[in-house]
Structures are given as structure tokens and as C-alpha cells.
Design an enzyme around this catalytic site. Sequence first.
Site, PDB file in Angstrom:
ATOM      1  N   GLU A 149       0.831  -1.201   0.000  1.00  0.00           N
ATOM      2  CA  GLU A 149       0.000   0.000   0.000  1.00  0.00           C
ATOM      3  C   GLU A 149       0.869   1.256   0.000  1.00  0.00           C
ATOM      4  O   GLU A 149       0.606   2.209  -0.749  1.00  0.00           O
ATOM      5  CB  GLU A 149      -0.939   0.014   1.205  1.00  0.00           C
ATOM      6  CG  GLU A 149      -1.859   1.228   1.194  1.00  0.00           C
ATOM      7  CD  GLU A 149      -2.556   1.454   2.528  1.00  0.00           C
ATOM      8  OE1 GLU A 149      -3.773   1.701   2.520  1.00  0.00           O
ATOM      9  OE2 GLU A 149      -1.872   1.429   3.572  1.00  0.00           O
ATOM     10  N   TRP A 178      -8.202  -2.113  -0.494  1.00  0.00           N
ATOM     11  CA  TRP A 178      -8.949  -0.983  -1.057  1.00  0.00           C
ATOM     12  C   TRP A 178     -10.083  -1.437  -1.979  1.00  0.00           C
ATOM     13  O   TRP A 178     -10.750  -0.607  -2.597  1.00  0.00           O
ATOM     14  CB  TRP A 178      -7.992  -0.063  -1.824  1.00  0.00           C
ATOM     15  CG  TRP A 178      -7.236   0.875  -0.933  1.00  0.00           C
ATOM     16  CD1 TRP A 178      -6.013   0.678  -0.363  1.00  0.00           C
ATOM     17  CD2 TRP A 178      -7.668   2.173  -0.504  1.00  0.00           C
ATOM     18  NE1 TRP A 178      -5.649   1.763   0.394  1.00  0.00           N
ATOM     19  CE2 TRP A 178      -6.640   2.698   0.328  1.00  0.00           C
ATOM     20  CE3 TRP A 178      -8.806   2.940  -0.734  1.00  0.00           C
ATOM     21  CZ2 TRP A 178      -6.736   3.955   0.918  1.00  0.00           C
ATOM     22  CZ3 TRP A 178      -8.901   4.197  -0.145  1.00  0.00           C
ATOM     23  CH2 TRP A 178      -7.878   4.687   0.667  1.00  0.00           C
ATOM     24  N   TYR A 197      -4.739   9.258  -1.803  1.00  0.00           N
ATOM     25  CA  TYR A 197      -3.405   9.588  -1.298  1.00  0.00           C
ATOM     26  C   TYR A 197      -2.336   9.736  -2.370  1.00  0.00           C
ATOM     27  O   TYR A 197      -1.583  10.717  -2.396  1.00  0.00           O
ATOM     28  CB  TYR A 197      -2.961   8.534  -0.281  1.00  0.00           C
ATOM     29  CG  TYR A 197      -3.857   8.441   0.916  1.00  0.00           C
ATOM     30  CD1 TYR A 197      -3.736   9.337   1.973  1.00  0.00           C
ATOM     31  CD2 TYR A 197      -4.842   7.455   0.988  1.00  0.00           C
ATOM     32  CE1 TYR A 197      -4.575   9.263   3.069  1.00  0.00           C
ATOM     33  CE2 TYR A 197      -5.685   7.370   2.082  1.00  0.00           C
ATOM     34  CZ  TYR A 197      -5.550   8.275   3.129  1.00  0.00           C
ATOM     35  OH  TYR A 197      -6.382   8.199   4.208  1.00  0.00           O
ATOM     36  N   CYS A 207      -8.169   9.738   5.541  1.00  0.00           N
ATOM     37  CA  CYS A 207      -8.261   9.650   7.002  1.00  0.00           C
ATOM     38  C   CYS A 207      -6.998  10.233   7.631  1.00  0.00           C
ATOM     39  O   CYS A 207      -7.065  11.123   8.469  1.00  0.00           O
ATOM     40  CB  CYS A 207      -8.462   8.202   7.435  1.00  0.00           C
ATOM     41  SG  CYS A 207     -10.031   7.502   6.888  1.00  0.00           S
ATOM     42  N   ARG A 240      -7.777  12.410  10.886  1.00  0.00           N
ATOM     43  CA  ARG A 240      -9.076  12.957  11.295  1.00  0.00           C
ATOM     44  C   ARG A 240     -10.000  11.877  11.824  1.00  0.00           C
ATOM     45  O   ARG A 240     -10.817  12.106  12.713  1.00  0.00           O
ATOM     46  CB  ARG A 240      -9.742  13.673  10.118  1.00  0.00           C
ATOM     47  CG  ARG A 240     -10.078  12.734   8.979  1.00  0.00           C
ATOM     48  CD  ARG A 240     -10.944  13.329   7.895  1.00  0.00           C
ATOM     49  NE  ARG A 240     -11.208  12.293   6.890  1.00  0.00           N
ATOM     50  CZ  ARG A 240     -12.235  11.451   6.926  1.00  0.00           C
ATOM     51  NH1 ARG A 240     -13.107  11.508   7.915  1.00  0.00           N
ATOM     52  NH2 ARG A 240     -12.391  10.537   5.988  1.00  0.00           N
ATOM     53  N   ASP A 269      -9.971   4.336  12.645  1.00  0.00           N
ATOM     54  CA  ASP A 269     -10.477   2.993  12.922  1.00  0.00           C
ATOM     55  C   ASP A 269      -9.403   2.324  13.781  1.00  0.00           C
ATOM     56  O   ASP A 269      -8.416   1.793  13.274  1.00  0.00           O
ATOM     57  CB  ASP A 269     -10.698   2.246  11.612  1.00  0.00           C
ATOM     58  CG  ASP A 269     -11.148   0.800  11.801  1.00  0.00           C
ATOM     59  OD1 ASP A 269     -11.098   0.299  12.947  1.00  0.00           O
ATOM     60  OD2 ASP A 269     -11.517   0.165  10.798  1.00  0.00           O
TER      61      ASP A 269
END
Length: 294
Positions: free
Chosen positions: A58, A80, A122, A173, A197, A200
Site C-alpha cells: 500500500e 482498497w 493519497y 483519514c 481525522r 479505525d
Amino acid sequence: MQRYLNYLQDILDHGTRHADRTGTGTIRVFGRQLRVDLSEGFPLLTTKRVWMRGVTEELLWFLRGETNIQSLVRAGVSIWTDWPLQRYREETGTDISQEDFEERIVGDDAFAERWGDLGPVYGKQWRDFEGPGRRVDQIERLVEGLREQPHSRRHLVSAWHPAQIKDAALPPCHYAFQCVVDGTPGDGRLSLMWQQRSVDSFLGLPFNIASYALLTHMLAQQADLVPHELIFSGGDCHIYLNHTDQVKEQLGREPYSRPTLHLQERDSIFDHAAEDVSLENYEHHPALTAPIAV
């Protein structure tokens, strides 16, 4: 990583229940920080197995500037897939399985181009941030800055582009990170802090910790520095209600010593491959599975 377990316990002890966008429900607190000394070993969670190859693939995907899941799926990484799969099912009315969807993503380039793209997530923002009249490769600029102006206070990368948020499958996130250098290249230390922000805390945060730790090692290598401190700064820190049993099981486990990271040297941070990353002495408790909230 006892600090991480203490963080989970803090959410259970002091969090409040809230409905959320996914309809799952969470227990949440607001505003928490974790600090990790990277000289004490690589911070891969040991109270459950964390899939380091998935973390690595990733991060390399981000660094390549990619936003399509095709190369991830070809590498055997499905983290994803849920978002484009959901979009495909909703827009076509087809109840396709994840296996069949990923098979088409891998084998059909036209299908992958249409249905595998996540929008400006990203990789797009890190490598091709669009501003008025210019585009910025933030990672290239960061590496150059760490080498040439190590004591600058501007070693910052943002994934949050307000004008493009609605075009992304999922708004970032972890939306920004900043680096600081103590000393000078050849005799200095690199620390990194990232801002998140939405956290999980059971499924995502262990991945994020490992990813930014790996990124810190990569950046330090490029700037001839030693990795020092990794700092997480979270906003909405939550545990999904359907993860609480797994969290409680994890809290009953005793952490093992941290593993050691080995990173092959490359001339450019963009030249790394998954095979460049390996771990030594990664002892861990069994995996704990939980559904992802989409």
C-alpha cells in the site's frame, strides 16, 4: 506497543457511543496522541498479526502516485477493493462477488480503468497535488528539503485537497504528515508526526503505525539520517461496535518484543519494491479478524 493497548482501553473506558456514516456505530473519543521511539524496534503490533506485506504494498502504491486498485489486486492486496466494489454493485445492480470483481480488475484493463479507480486519493495528492497554475510532487519536494534544508519547518505533506474531496472514493483519514530533523545529514535524527481525522483504532491504526514507521525509515535513508520518533495525532478516535469483542480479546494479550526492520538501500525513494522490506524476529499472537466498515 503497550501504549497502543492503553489507547484502546482509554476509548472503551471514556468513549461515548455515536452513530456513524457507515451505519455500524462507534465508541469514540476526540484528540489522542501516541509516541513511538523507533530506536527500540519496528512498531509492528505483536498482540495480533499485522500483514506487513500489505502495509508495504500500500505504501509503495501511494509513493507511485497510483489511485487505481489494479496493481494492488495483482499483488494480492485487497484492502482498497471494498469501495470500488460497492460502487460497481450500486451503479450496475449486479451482485458480483469480490473474487469475480477482482478477477476482472486484474485481467481486463478497460474494466479496471472504469471501475478500479478511487479518484484523487493519497497517491494523487502526495505526488501530483494540483494548485492554481501549478502541480506539486510533494514527496519529491520533501526528500529534497530534508537533504538540502534539514532544519526547515516546512517538511509537510498534505493529502487533504478541499476542492477534490468529493471526487475521492474515501476522503483521506490520515490527511497530513510533518517531519523534523535534529542534527544534520550524516549525523542527525528524523522524526515524523502524522495527523488523522478519523481513526479505525482496531483495524486501521496498526496499519497506519507500521506504514508511517516504514515511510520514516525510507525518508531517513534518503536523507542520511537515523529514524527517531514516530508520533500519531488523532481526531475522532473510535472503535466500531462490531470490533469490541476482538479489542477485548487483544487487551488480554501480552505484547512481545518488537521486530527489527531491514530496508534495502535505493538511490531514490521511488525505486523501492516490496522485496526491499523484511522483518527479523516478528513474534506475534494469532490474527484477529473483523469486518471493515465501508
